[in-house]
Design a protein around this motif. Sequence first.
Motif, mmCIF file in Angstrom:
data_model
loop_
_atom_site.group_PDB
_atom_site.id
_atom_site.type_symbol
_atom_site.label_atom_id
_atom_site.label_comp_id
_atom_site.label_asym_id
_atom_site.label_seq_id
_atom_site.Cartn_x
_atom_site.Cartn_y
_atom_site.Cartn_z
ATOM 1 N N ARG A 157 0.823 -1.203 0.000
ATOM 2 C CA ARG A 157 0.000 0.000 0.000
ATOM 3 C C ARG A 157 0.864 1.262 0.000
ATOM 4 O O ARG A 157 0.537 2.250 -0.641
ATOM 5 N N CYS A 158 1.975 1.236 0.708
ATOM 6 C CA CYS A 158 2.819 2.425 0.868
ATOM 7 C C CYS A 158 4.026 2.443 -0.069
ATOM 8 O O CYS A 158 4.898 3.305 0.075
ATOM 9 N N SER A 159 4.085 1.541 -1.019
ATOM 10 C CA SER A 159 5.279 1.426 -1.866
ATOM 11 C C SER A 159 5.563 2.685 -2.675
ATOM 12 O O SER A 159 6.710 2.960 -2.996
ATOM 13 N N LYS A 160 4.548 3.461 -3.006
ATOM 14 C CA LYS A 160 4.757 4.674 -3.800
ATOM 15 C C LYS A 160 4.549 5.952 -2.995
ATOM 16 O O LYS A 160 4.503 7.038 -3.551
ATOM 17 N N ALA A 161 4.438 5.840 -1.687
ATOM 18 C CA ALA A 161 4.196 7.009 -0.832
ATOM 19 C C ALA A 161 5.424 7.903 -0.774
ATOM 20 O O ALA A 161 6.562 7.427 -0.792
ATOM 21 N N GLY A 162 5.199 9.197 -0.682
ATOM 22 C CA GLY A 162 6.297 10.150 -0.563
ATOM 23 C C GLY A 162 7.000 10.038 0.783
ATOM 24 O O GLY A 162 8.214 10.145 0.874
ATOM 25 N N VAL A 163 6.230 9.860 1.845
ATOM 26 C CA VAL A 163 6.783 9.724 3.195
ATOM 27 C C VAL A 163 6.425 8.319 3.677
ATOM 28 O O VAL A 163 5.409 8.115 4.319
ATOM 29 N N GLN A 164 7.288 7.355 3.363
ATOM 30 C CA GLN A 164 6.964 5.947 3.609
ATOM 31 C C GLN A 164 6.839 5.597 5.080
ATOM 32 O O GLN A 164 5.963 4.825 5.447
ATOM 33 N N ASP A 165 7.679 6.156 5.931
ATOM 34 C CA ASP A 165 7.597 5.783 7.349
ATOM 35 C C ASP A 165 6.268 6.210 7.959
ATOM 36 O O ASP A 165 5.663 5.474 8.739
ATOM 37 N N ARG A 166 5.766 7.378 7.595
ATOM 38 C CA ARG A 166 4.473 7.841 8.092
ATOM 39 C C ARG A 166 3.341 6.978 7.531
ATOM 40 O O ARG A 166 2.424 6.570 8.247
ATOM 41 N N CYS A 167 3.422 6.671 6.240
ATOM 42 C CA CYS A 167 2.409 5.833 5.603
ATOM 43 C C CYS A 167 2.354 4.458 6.266
ATOM 44 O O CYS A 167 1.277 3.960 6.595
ATOM 45 N N LEU A 168 3.517 3.850 6.481
ATOM 46 C CA LEU A 168 3.564 2.526 7.105
ATOM 47 C C LEU A 168 3.024 2.552 8.530
ATOM 48 O O LEU A 168 2.334 1.624 8.957
ATOM 49 N N LYS A 169 3.321 3.618 9.259
ATOM 50 C CA LYS A 169 2.839 3.741 10.634
ATOM 51 C C LYS A 169 1.314 3.772 10.679
ATOM 52 O O LYS A 169 0.685 2.990 11.389
ATOM 53 N N PHE A 170 0.709 4.666 9.899
ATOM 54 C CA PHE A 170 -0.745 4.810 9.947
ATOM 55 C C PHE A 170 -1.460 3.643 9.282
ATOM 56 O O PHE A 170 -2.524 3.221 9.727
ATOM 57 N N CYS A 171 -0.883 3.092 8.249
ATOM 58 C CA CYS A 171 -1.460 1.906 7.636
ATOM 59 C C CYS A 171 -1.461 0.750 8.625
ATOM 60 O O CYS A 171 -2.447 0.017 8.735
ATOM 61 N N GLY A 172 -0.378 0.594 9.369
ATOM 62 C CA GLY A 172 -0.292 -0.468 10.370
ATOM 63 C C GLY A 172 -1.328 -0.307 11.467
ATOM 64 O O GLY A 172 -1.965 -1.272 11.890
ATOM 65 N N ILE A 173 -1.541 0.928 11.932
ATOM 66 C CA ILE A 173 -2.550 1.201 12.951
ATOM 67 C C ILE A 173 -3.931 0.841 12.425
ATOM 68 O O ILE A 173 -4.718 0.170 13.097
ATOM 69 N N CYS A 174 -4.223 1.284 11.205
ATOM 70 C CA CYS A 174 -5.534 1.022 10.605
ATOM 71 C C CYS A 174 -5.741 -0.468 10.354
ATOM 72 O O CYS A 174 -6.823 -1.000 10.576
ATOM 73 N N CYS A 175 -4.709 -1.154 9.893
ATOM 74 C CA CYS A 175 -4.809 -2.579 9.618
ATOM 75 C C CYS A 175 -5.066 -3.367 10.895
ATOM 76 O O CYS A 175 -5.895 -4.283 10.902
#
Length: 88
Positions: free
Chosen positions: A37-55
Amino acid sequence: MKLVYANMILLFLVLSSSMLQFSMAGSGFCDSKCSVRCSKAGVQDRCLKFCGICCEKCNCVPSGTYGHKDECPCYKNLKNSKGKGKCP
């Protein structure tokens, strides 16, 4: 009396280790889905953090790198403190 306490401690250790295995299995699912989901995100660490919380809360992540949030209504409906979408 000591035997009762020893059995209780043993039972507690067995139950806690099984719970640890379940939580680790869930995080592996979220880690793999969020990395896609976050592979193309500009700020990957933030994307991974919030995606993990949501997941962890919803047990699902929409497919692709953007959009498709209708696949997971819980993921789509989580909001931050400002009322905007929390999940990437």
